[in-house]
Design an enzyme around this catalytic site. Structure first.
Site, PDB file in Angstrom:
ATOM      1  N   ARG A  85     -33.069-110.408 -15.794  1.00 49.44           N
ATOM      2  CA  ARG A  85     -33.488-110.895 -14.483  1.00 49.44           C
ATOM      3  C   ARG A  85     -32.335-111.591 -13.764  1.00 49.44           C
ATOM      4  O   ARG A  85     -31.330-111.953 -14.359  1.00 49.44           O
ATOM      5  CB  ARG A  85     -34.662-111.878 -14.628  1.00 49.44           C
ATOM      6  CG  ARG A  85     -35.959-111.248 -15.043  1.00 49.44           C
ATOM      7  CD  ARG A  85     -37.022-112.299 -15.362  1.00 49.44           C
ATOM      8  NE  ARG A  85     -36.721-113.031 -16.594  1.00 49.44           N
ATOM      9  CZ  ARG A  85     -37.490-114.000 -17.107  1.00 49.44           C
ATOM     10  NH1 ARG A  85     -38.571-114.378 -16.454  1.00 49.44           N
ATOM     11  NH2 ARG A  85     -37.155-114.597 -18.231  1.00 49.44           N
TER      12      ARG A  85
ATOM     13  N   LYS B 236     -33.322-118.417 -16.637  1.00 44.81           N
ATOM     14  CA  LYS B 236     -33.556-119.063 -17.929  1.00 44.81           C
ATOM     15  C   LYS B 236     -32.768-120.364 -18.046  1.00 44.81           C
ATOM     16  O   LYS B 236     -31.859-120.632 -17.263  1.00 44.81           O
ATOM     17  CB  LYS B 236     -33.173-118.120 -19.072  1.00 44.81           C
ATOM     18  CG  LYS B 236     -34.091-116.929 -19.213  1.00 44.81           C
ATOM     19  CD  LYS B 236     -35.549-117.338 -19.408  1.00 44.81           C
ATOM     20  CE  LYS B 236     -35.806-118.020 -20.730  1.00 44.81           C
ATOM     21  NZ  LYS B 236     -37.220-118.445 -20.884  1.00 44.81           N
TER      22      LYS B 236
ATOM     23  N   TYR C  68     -35.992-122.271 -14.878  1.00 49.79           N
ATOM     24  CA  TYR C  68     -36.911-122.603 -15.962  1.00 49.79           C
ATOM     25  C   TYR C  68     -36.126-123.397 -17.007  1.00 49.79           C
ATOM     26  O   TYR C  68     -35.028-122.998 -17.403  1.00 49.79           O
ATOM     27  CB  TYR C  68     -37.479-121.335 -16.617  1.00 49.79           C
ATOM     28  CG  TYR C  68     -38.490-120.595 -15.769  1.00 49.79           C
ATOM     29  CD1 TYR C  68     -39.713-121.177 -15.443  1.00 49.79           C
ATOM     30  CD2 TYR C  68     -38.220-119.304 -15.317  1.00 49.79           C
ATOM     31  CE1 TYR C  68     -40.642-120.491 -14.674  1.00 49.79           C
ATOM     32  CE2 TYR C  68     -39.149-118.611 -14.539  1.00 49.79           C
ATOM     33  CZ  TYR C  68     -40.361-119.219 -14.222  1.00 49.79           C
ATOM     34  OH  TYR C  68     -41.277-118.541 -13.456  1.00 49.79           O
TER      35      TYR C  68
ATOM     36  N   HIS D 106     -38.059-125.697 -19.755  1.00 52.36           N
ATOM     37  CA  HIS D 106     -38.855-125.818 -20.986  1.00 52.36           C
ATOM     38  C   HIS D 106     -38.203-126.800 -21.957  1.00 52.36           C
ATOM     39  O   HIS D 106     -37.976-126.492 -23.129  1.00 52.36           O
ATOM     40  CB  HIS D 106     -39.041-124.441 -21.639  1.00 52.36           C
ATOM     41  CG  HIS D 106     -39.763-123.455 -20.779  1.00 52.36           C
ATOM     42  ND1 HIS D 106     -41.108-123.564 -20.493  1.00 52.36           N
ATOM     43  CD2 HIS D 106     -39.328-122.342 -20.135  1.00 52.36           C
ATOM     44  CE1 HIS D 106     -41.472-122.559 -19.717  1.00 52.36           C
ATOM     45  NE2 HIS D 106     -40.420-121.803 -19.479  1.00 52.36           N
TER      46      HIS D 106
ATOM     47  N   GLU E  91     -41.164-124.691 -14.052  1.00 52.29           N
ATOM     48  CA  GLU E  91     -42.450-124.677 -14.739  1.00 52.29           C
ATOM     49  C   GLU E  91     -43.265-125.960 -14.619  1.00 52.29           C
ATOM     50  O   GLU E  91     -44.435-125.974 -15.002  1.00 52.29           O
ATOM     51  CB  GLU E  91     -42.262-124.322 -16.223  1.00 52.29           C
ATOM     52  CG  GLU E  91     -41.675-125.420 -17.090  1.00 52.29           C
ATOM     53  CD  GLU E  91     -40.155-125.458 -17.066  1.00 52.29           C
ATOM     54  OE1 GLU E  91     -39.586-126.267 -17.815  1.00 52.29           O
ATOM     55  OE2 GLU E  91     -39.538-124.671 -16.304  1.00 52.29           O
TER      56      GLU E  91
ATOM     57  N   ASP F 212     -41.747-120.461 -25.568  1.00 51.92           N
ATOM     58  CA  ASP F 212     -40.815-121.268 -24.771  1.00 51.92           C
ATOM     59  C   ASP F 212     -41.077-122.755 -24.932  1.00 51.92           C
ATOM     60  O   ASP F 212     -40.179-123.578 -24.722  1.00 51.92           O
ATOM     61  CB  ASP F 212     -40.932-120.903 -23.279  1.00 51.92           C
ATOM     62  CG  ASP F 212     -39.980-119.778 -22.896  1.00 51.92           C
ATOM     63  OD1 ASP F 212     -38.979-119.588 -23.603  1.00 51.92           O
ATOM     64  OD2 ASP F 212     -40.233-119.109 -21.895  1.00 51.92           O
TER      65      ASP F 212
END
Length: 371
Positions: free
Chosen positions: A15, A75, A94, A96, A118, A270
């Site tokens: 991505r 990511k 993101y 996490h 998130e 994740d």
């Protein structure tokens, strides 16, 4: 504002954080967008498409990061990317963090402002930037689970929908949120026998009404999970506690009760995973066996369908990116309390309570930072 789009370097992550369409919107508002050469290749977006949108292509990774005020990623930053971050820069991706202490401490040491997709909320209590990837991951979970059930993959050799005269597979989905509903919907569409477990009666009522009783809805208890473990061919872990580590709902001891060749798909990986035996895997080696049970724990599932995922992600993130670019992070977050919930780390301090709690770190309330 100087906006940088690096090429993702996590294993098998295809991505990219922004489509050429998104780049055009930002350039049209007077911002400078720089895209690392080849960043969009995995998702089918060539450098020439970004150039046509007004973005600049940069082959030098160090120069790309060094000149950026706002860095957009998909990511969490890998160690070499964390080393490039510096005070005064804003990272939007993101994160996490509740499952990654070393990353959390690395971001603190960088001095950068780190905003997590998130943990941003909305007026309905949802997670608008997690939802598109949760939708993708939920739907992919059934594709991955069905493939993992094949004998050649270590599975029991059960076909998800069965055939006339042969019963379909039994699928249990633990968690009835965005991931869980999309997984259940896919499994149902393929003809499996589907059960959704959740602790929210209103959510179970919604699912029961929406699907007219075609899937079973069960209040999630230890007994209900025990039954799912014994009876299911495929279990999808779709439990989420926003910003916090996922609870361990299936222990290693419970695997002995599962059918040989059963499959666990942990979409919560994740956040540390919701099965005790879960460990992150990649698209290169997506599964492993524990006690005769196949585990699929790919930490970036949507990366496997990079073009769809990139388009869906940009659709969701672009309004927030525009706000950051137009106003700067402090005013953008001060103007929107839901956006402010995305701030996880700033200037060496953890600003998200669940992350601080996970690692015993001090928590810096965001209200003081936005004053």
């Amino acid at each position: 504002m100087q906006i940088a789009i690096p090429k993702e370097i996590k294993n098998h992550e295809y991505r990219v954080a922004l489509t050429p369409t998104g780049a055009r919107e930002l350039v049209g508002r007077g911002h400078a967008v720089t895209v690392q050469a080849g960043a969009g290749d995995g998702a089918g977006f060539a450098d020439t498409a970004y150039e046509a949108a007004g973005a600049r292509i940069e082959a030098d990774v160090a120069r790309l990061w060094d000149g950026a005020e706002l860095i957009l990623k998909v990511k969490e930053p890998q160690p070499e990317e964390v080393a490039r971050l510096k005070e005064g820069q804003t990272l939007f991706t993101y994160l996490h963090l509740a499952a990654e202490e070393s990353l959390t401490r690395g971001l603190m040491a960088s001095g950068a402002t780190c905003i997590a997709y998130e943990t941003i909320t909305d007026n309905q209590g949802g997670l608008p930037l997690l939802a598109p990837m949760s939708t993708v991951a939920g739907r992919m979970a059934i594709q991955a689970g069905a493939h993992s059930l094949e004998k050649a993959q270590g599975g029991s050799g059960v076909l998800l929908p069965g055939v006339p005269g042969v019963a379909p597979a039994r699928v249990a989905v633990i968690g009835g949120g965005v991931v869980g509903e999309n997984a259940a919907r896919m499994a149902l569409g393929l003809g499996a026998e589907v059960t959704v477990l959740d602790k929210s009666i209103p959510r179970l009522e919604t699912l029961d009404d929406r699907y007219q009783g075609r899937m079973k809805t069960v209040f999630s208890t230890a007994d209900a999970i025990d039954e799912a473990v014994r009876e299911s061919d495929l279990i999808v872990g779709a439990v989420l506690i926003p910003g916090a580590a996922a609870p361990k709902l299936i222990t290693r001891a419970m695997l002995a009760e599962m059918k040989p060749g059963s499959v666990l798909v942990d979409v919560a990986i994740d956040q540390g995973g919701c099965f005790e035996t879960s460990k992150p895997t990649t698209h290169a080696e997506p599964t492993y066996m524990v006690d005769g049970v196949v585990h699929y724990c790919v930490a970036n599932m949507p990366g496997g369908v990079a073009r769809t995922s990139t388009q869906a992600l940009t659709n969701a993130t672009l309004p927030y990116v525009i706000a950051l670019a137009d106003k700067g992070w402090r005013k953008a977050l001060a103007d929107d309390t839901h956006f402010a919930a995305g701030l996880n780390v700033h200037a060496g301090r953890v600003t998200y309570a669940a992350v601080a709690e996970a690692f015993g770190l001090s928590h810096a309330p965001i209200t003081g930072l936005l004053a």
